[in-house]
Motif scaffolding. Structure first.
Motif, PDB file in Angstrom:
ATOM      1  N   ALA A 161      18.088  -2.506   6.721  1.00 28.82           N
ATOM      2  CA  ALA A 161      16.882  -2.438   7.547  1.00 28.82           C
ATOM      3  C   ALA A 161      16.113  -1.149   7.243  1.00 28.82           C
ATOM      4  O   ALA A 161      16.711  -0.081   7.087  1.00 28.82           O
ATOM      5  CB  ALA A 161      17.253  -2.492   9.022  1.00 28.82           C
ATOM      6  N   MET A 162      14.800  -1.289   7.151  1.00 32.48           N
ATOM      7  CA  MET A 162      13.945  -0.123   6.949  1.00 32.48           C
ATOM      8  C   MET A 162      13.922   0.697   8.239  1.00 32.48           C
ATOM      9  O   MET A 162      13.936   0.137   9.335  1.00 32.48           O
ATOM     10  CB  MET A 162      12.522  -0.591   6.594  1.00 32.48           C
ATOM     11  N   ARG A 163      13.869   2.016   8.058  1.00 28.09           N
ATOM     12  CA  ARG A 163      13.759   2.935   9.188  1.00 28.09           C
ATOM     13  C   ARG A 163      12.468   3.731   9.040  1.00 28.09           C
ATOM     14  O   ARG A 163      11.959   3.898   7.938  1.00 28.09           O
ATOM     15  CB  ARG A 163      14.939   3.903   9.189  1.00 28.09           C
ATOM     16  N   GLU A 164      12.010   4.273  10.129  1.00 30.78           N
ATOM     17  CA  GLU A 164      10.796   5.081  10.080  1.00 30.78           C
ATOM     18  C   GLU A 164      10.957   6.249   9.105  1.00 30.78           C
ATOM     19  O   GLU A 164      10.015   6.604   8.396  1.00 30.78           O
ATOM     20  CB  GLU A 164      10.428   5.579  11.476  1.00 30.78           C
ATOM     21  N   ALA A 165      12.137   6.820   9.032  1.00 30.33           N
ATOM     22  CA  ALA A 165      12.383   7.950   8.116  1.00 30.33           C
ATOM     23  C   ALA A 165      12.245   7.544   6.650  1.00 30.33           C
ATOM     24  O   ALA A 165      12.069   8.408   5.779  1.00 30.33           O
ATOM     25  CB  ALA A 165      13.767   8.541   8.368  1.00 30.33           C
ATOM     26  N   ASP A 166      12.300   6.239   6.351  1.00 30.87           N
ATOM     27  CA  ASP A 166      12.156   5.739   4.975  1.00 30.87           C
ATOM     28  C   ASP A 166      10.701   5.675   4.525  1.00 30.87           C
ATOM     29  O   ASP A 166      10.429   5.519   3.329  1.00 30.87           O
ATOM     30  CB  ASP A 166      12.746   4.323   4.841  1.00 30.87           C
ATOM     31  N   LEU A 167       9.769   5.738   5.456  1.00 31.11           N
ATOM     32  CA  LEU A 167       8.371   5.462   5.131  1.00 31.11           C
ATOM     33  C   LEU A 167       7.783   6.358   4.039  1.00 31.11           C
ATOM     34  O   LEU A 167       7.077   5.842   3.161  1.00 31.11           O
ATOM     35  CB  LEU A 167       7.507   5.467   6.387  1.00 31.11           C
ATOM     36  N   PRO A 168       8.042   7.658   3.997  1.00 27.51           N
ATOM     37  CA  PRO A 168       7.497   8.453   2.886  1.00 27.51           C
ATOM     38  C   PRO A 168       7.990   7.965   1.515  1.00 27.51           C
ATOM     39  O   PRO A 168       7.207   7.877   0.568  1.00 27.51           O
ATOM     40  CB  PRO A 168       7.962   9.882   3.186  1.00 27.51           C
ATOM     41  N   ALA A 169       9.269   7.605   1.414  1.00 26.23           N
ATOM     42  CA  ALA A 169       9.805   7.112   0.138  1.00 26.23           C
ATOM     43  C   ALA A 169       9.247   5.730  -0.180  1.00 26.23           C
ATOM     44  O   ALA A 169       8.968   5.418  -1.346  1.00 26.23           O
ATOM     45  CB  ALA A 169      11.334   7.082   0.179  1.00 26.23           C
ATOM     46  N   VAL A 170       9.075   4.894   0.818  1.00 25.52           N
ATOM     47  CA  VAL A 170       8.498   3.563   0.617  1.00 25.52           C
ATOM     48  C   VAL A 170       7.063   3.700   0.121  1.00 25.52           C
ATOM     49  O   VAL A 170       6.654   3.033  -0.835  1.00 25.52           O
ATOM     50  CB  VAL A 170       8.569   2.723   1.918  1.00 25.52           C
ATOM     51  N   LEU A 171       6.295   4.577   0.753  1.00 25.52           N
ATOM     52  CA  LEU A 171       4.914   4.788   0.333  1.00 25.52           C
ATOM     53  C   LEU A 171       4.853   5.309  -1.103  1.00 25.52           C
ATOM     54  O   LEU A 171       4.047   4.834  -1.909  1.00 25.52           O
ATOM     55  CB  LEU A 171       4.212   5.756   1.278  1.00 25.52           C
ATOM     56  N   ALA A 172       5.716   6.255  -1.444  1.00 25.42           N
ATOM     57  CA  ALA A 172       5.740   6.796  -2.814  1.00 25.42           C
ATOM     58  C   ALA A 172       6.063   5.695  -3.820  1.00 25.42           C
ATOM     59  O   ALA A 172       5.444   5.634  -4.895  1.00 25.42           O
ATOM     60  CB  ALA A 172       6.755   7.931  -2.916  1.00 25.42           C
ATOM     61  N   LEU A 173       6.998   4.816  -3.486  1.00 27.64           N
ATOM     62  CA  LEU A 173       7.334   3.714  -4.388  1.00 27.64           C
ATOM     63  C   LEU A 173       6.175   2.727  -4.482  1.00 27.64           C
ATOM     64  O   LEU A 173       5.862   2.226  -5.564  1.00 27.64           O
ATOM     65  CB  LEU A 173       8.614   3.020  -3.931  1.00 27.64           C
ATOM     66  N   SER A 174       5.503   2.467  -3.367  1.00 24.93           N
ATOM     67  CA  SER A 174       4.353   1.570  -3.371  1.00 24.93           C
ATOM     68  C   SER A 174       3.266   2.087  -4.311  1.00 24.93           C
ATOM     69  O   SER A 174       2.697   1.321  -5.093  1.00 24.93           O
ATOM     70  CB  SER A 174       3.804   1.423  -1.951  1.00 24.93           C
ATOM     71  N   VAL A 175       2.974   3.361  -4.230  1.00 24.38           N
ATOM     72  CA  VAL A 175       1.961   3.966  -5.098  1.00 24.38           C
ATOM     73  C   VAL A 175       2.380   3.855  -6.560  1.00 24.38           C
ATOM     74  O   VAL A 175       1.563   3.582  -7.439  1.00 24.38           O
ATOM     75  CB  VAL A 175       1.732   5.448  -4.696  1.00 24.38           C
ATOM     76  N   ARG A 176       3.658   3.994  -6.804  1.00 22.97           N
ATOM     77  CA  ARG A 176       4.187   3.927  -8.173  1.00 22.97           C
ATOM     78  C   ARG A 176       4.103   2.522  -8.765  1.00 22.97           C
ATOM     79  O   ARG A 176       3.712   2.344  -9.911  1.00 22.97           O
ATOM     80  CB  ARG A 176       5.639   4.404  -8.153  1.00 22.97           C
ATOM     81  N   VAL A 177       4.484   1.513  -7.990  1.00 25.90           N
ATOM     82  CA  VAL A 177       4.542   0.148  -8.543  1.00 25.90           C
ATOM     83  C   VAL A 177       3.265  -0.655  -8.331  1.00 25.90           C
ATOM     84  O   VAL A 177       3.062  -1.655  -9.013  1.00 25.90           O
ATOM     85  CB  VAL A 177       5.775  -0.641  -8.030  1.00 25.90           C
ATOM     86  N   HIS A 178       2.433  -0.240  -7.383  1.00 30.63           N
ATOM     87  CA  HIS A 178       1.187  -0.956  -7.098  1.00 30.63           C
ATOM     88  C   HIS A 178      -0.012  -0.010  -7.122  1.00 30.63           C
ATOM     89  O   HIS A 178      -0.753   0.090  -6.134  1.00 30.63           O
ATOM     90  CB  HIS A 178       1.245  -1.626  -5.717  1.00 30.63           C
ATOM     91  N   PRO A 179      -0.276   0.679  -8.209  1.00 32.12           N
ATOM     92  CA  PRO A 179      -1.390   1.639  -8.216  1.00 32.12           C
ATOM     93  C   PRO A 179      -2.750   0.980  -7.966  1.00 32.12           C
ATOM     94  O   PRO A 179      -3.653   1.634  -7.450  1.00 32.12           O
ATOM     95  CB  PRO A 179      -1.323   2.272  -9.599  1.00 32.12           C
ATOM     96  N   GLY A 180      -2.893  -0.290  -8.274  1.00 28.71           N
ATOM     97  CA  GLY A 180      -4.166  -0.978  -8.069  1.00 28.71           C
ATOM     98  C   GLY A 180      -4.333  -1.583  -6.686  1.00 28.71           C
ATOM     99  O   GLY A 180      -5.378  -2.133  -6.367  1.00 28.71           O
ATOM    100  N   PHE A 181      -3.293  -1.501  -5.853  1.00 30.17           N
ATOM    101  CA  PHE A 181      -3.325  -2.080  -4.511  1.00 30.17           C
ATOM    102  C   PHE A 181      -2.911  -1.030  -3.485  1.00 30.17           C
ATOM    103  O   PHE A 181      -1.830  -1.117  -2.898  1.00 30.17           O
ATOM    104  CB  PHE A 181      -2.394  -3.294  -4.407  1.00 30.17           C
ATOM    105  N   PRO A 182      -3.743  -0.027  -3.264  1.00 29.83           N
ATOM    106  CA  PRO A 182      -3.338   1.059  -2.368  1.00 29.83           C
ATOM    107  C   PRO A 182      -3.209   0.613  -0.913  1.00 29.83           C
ATOM    108  O   PRO A 182      -4.115  -0.012  -0.368  1.00 29.83           O
ATOM    109  CB  PRO A 182      -4.457   2.089  -2.529  1.00 29.83           C
ATOM    110  N   GLU A 183      -2.066   0.897  -0.350  1.00 30.06           N
ATOM    111  CA  GLU A 183      -1.840   0.661   1.067  1.00 30.06           C
ATOM    112  C   GLU A 183      -1.226   1.937   1.629  1.00 30.06           C
ATOM    113  O   GLU A 183      -0.351   2.545   1.015  1.00 30.06           O
ATOM    114  CB  GLU A 183      -0.913  -0.531   1.287  1.00 30.06           C
ATOM    115  N   GLY A 184      -1.688   2.350   2.793  1.00 29.99           N
ATOM    116  CA  GLY A 184      -1.260   3.606   3.367  1.00 29.99           C
ATOM    117  C   GLY A 184      -0.011   3.496   4.225  1.00 29.99           C
ATOM    118  O   GLY A 184       0.447   2.402   4.568  1.00 29.99           O
TER     119      GLY A 184
END
Length: 161
Positions: free
Chosen positions: A7-30
């Motif tokens: 299960a995702m935790r709130e503390a995971d969000l910075p790492a999730v966001l960093a991975l999102s930026v890495r794998v989806h550079p053309g689909f920015p989500e905050g």
């Protein structure tokens, strides 16, 4: 090192966001979008974790069929009459791919989806054949207007449960 979905935790969000930026550079989500989905439907938010590292994530939740939310949208709530389970994003770090992690995470999401008539997603990057392995097929309804932000080749796909 063993990686497993949890299960995702709130503390995971910075790492999730960093991975999102890495794998989806053309689909920015905050981070606000990820926080929103985690608060609305925590059961549908997972991370692939190993050795303290986040190697993947999944975000999913109930929707009305043919009504996927826009990219980076903050939802006020989930629809009461949801009839579809939406896989908003399943993303793996490139170094975690090809090891069966995606299939195990998607399996967990499809277990959640079983109580809905359909599951859906927007396929990007030519991943339609990958999703077809899990029973997803291109939707018959014209979704071009909704899919425009995803770029050329985006496909709205459905899976009957």
């Amino acid at each position: 090192m063993t990686f497993e979905w949890r299960a995702m935790r709130e503390a995971d969000l910075p790492a999730v966001l960093a991975l999102s930026v890495r794998v989806h550079p053309g689909f920015p989500e905050g981070e606000a979008m990820f926080r929103n989905r985690l608060s609305l439907f925590p059961a549908g938010c997972l991370v692939l974790c190993g050795g303290g590292e986040i190697g993947g994530y999944a975000v999913s939740h109930p929707i009305r069929r043919y009504a996927p939310p826009p990219l980076d949208a903050i939802l006020p709530g989930l629809p009461e009459a949801a009839d579809d389970y939406y896989l908003h994003d399943v993303a793996l770090a490139p170094e975690r791919r090809g090891r069966g992690h995606a299939a195990s995470g998607i399996g967990r999401l499809l277990d959640l989806a079983a109580r809905f008539e359909t599951a859906s997603l927007v396929s990007v990057y030519g991943t339609g054949p990958f999703w077809a392995r899990f029973g997803f097929r291109p939707a018959e309804k014209d979704m071009r207007a909704k899919l425009a932000p995803y770029g050329e080749g985006a496909i709205y796909m459905l899976r009957r449960n």
